[in-house]
Enzyme design. Sequence first.
Site: not given
Length: 449
Positions: A230-232
Amino acid sequence: MTAIASPPPLHRHPSLTSSQDQARQRYLSTPDAEKYAAIDRVLDRRGGRTHEAFVGGQETKEFLRKTCKILVIGAGGLGCEILQNLALMGFRDIHVIDMDTIDISNLNRQFLFREADVGKAKSIVAAEFVMKRVPGVKVTPYYGKIQDHDEAYYKSFNMIITGLDSVEARRWINATLVGMVDEDDPESLKPLIDGGTEGFKGQARVILPTMSACYECSMDMLTPPTVFPICTIANTPRLPEHCIEWASVLEWPKAFKDKKLDNDDPDHIEWLYQKAADRAKQYGIEGVTWSLTQGVVKNIIPAIASTNAIIAAACCNEAFKLATTSAPSLDNYTMYVGNDSIYAFTFKHEKNPECPVCGGETVDLKVKKGTKVESFIEMLTENQRFQIKKPSISFGSGQPLFWQAPPQFYEQTKHNLEKDLDELIASGDEITVTDKALPFSLDLRIEFE
């Protein structure tokens, strides 16, 4: 629930040619003894490979044709073949569940449907077609999800066959059937026959809940799903798929809140495509197309009619053997590969003693000290054994460590992503992982290295 109590009036079916209709009329007037003559030869006498419990004769025929109640989950490419085979083999009380409607792209392999059926419920159309072509068979359709029914519903069947293209649905029905087994009630054990195809590859297996390896035992055999951290997708997209995931996972809930994304709705796909295209342009990423957007969101799997026919035949053969004890059933897994030539292999898949469904114990997991919570979550999503996508983690008596949803819990727990896991829990502590892809809570005992 839409149930069709009996076949429609016997008249010429509009989709049949004159010669086909004449053949159908001859079939209608043929006594059962002649219709099932070939099958009766198997049921009237013992053979070299007959099961030791085989009784045969009229009692077995009556169970097959009057008593046995069978459920087919899925009325797509594999399900259509399964329904046809079961009806022609003598099963007369068939139920079918499917939550999809017919699309024009289905018609090249899902042969129970016609162009005029596009937009209609697969389960209802398939049931009507089978009953018209095989008089005497009752097919009861349900247009909806398997999760709509409780254990009492599934206990009413003698066996269940799945022809699904969803790992999540397979995991749910597997966990449900394992969970409803009562040692004091032999009737609570319902055999599950699972079929699956992908291109020129396919598999069929027989699962006896709690007795043989269940579906969850073999999760590490599956190709792991494509998962993007999700951070990417939120901060550093590099691929067109990152932009599409960003639109579907993060932007859709913001824009529509409680409105559920419908992967089959062209308007919803169009909205995602436009959002993903704008984000791709912002980051200089090429390759976002409407078809790619649909493929990423729906996780489309290729299907070939011949593979469906082969695997459906294997599944129905096992159903017939279980219903009649005319031969020992598969023990317990067979695979088929037809890419360059034809290869088939049968083996016994052993139970996994640490299976979270049929093993019944907490799973031990080793983690390096200093591992960030964010890295730990990525490790879980990359673990082929678990096959999870967006896990939420709790510890203690349900205290949230990191929750993906709802938004207020995400905001309250996202600061933990940057912390070391060993700052928050001690070695030997147990955590609970929940995920949309999991039909159960996964309990992990963490040991720090």
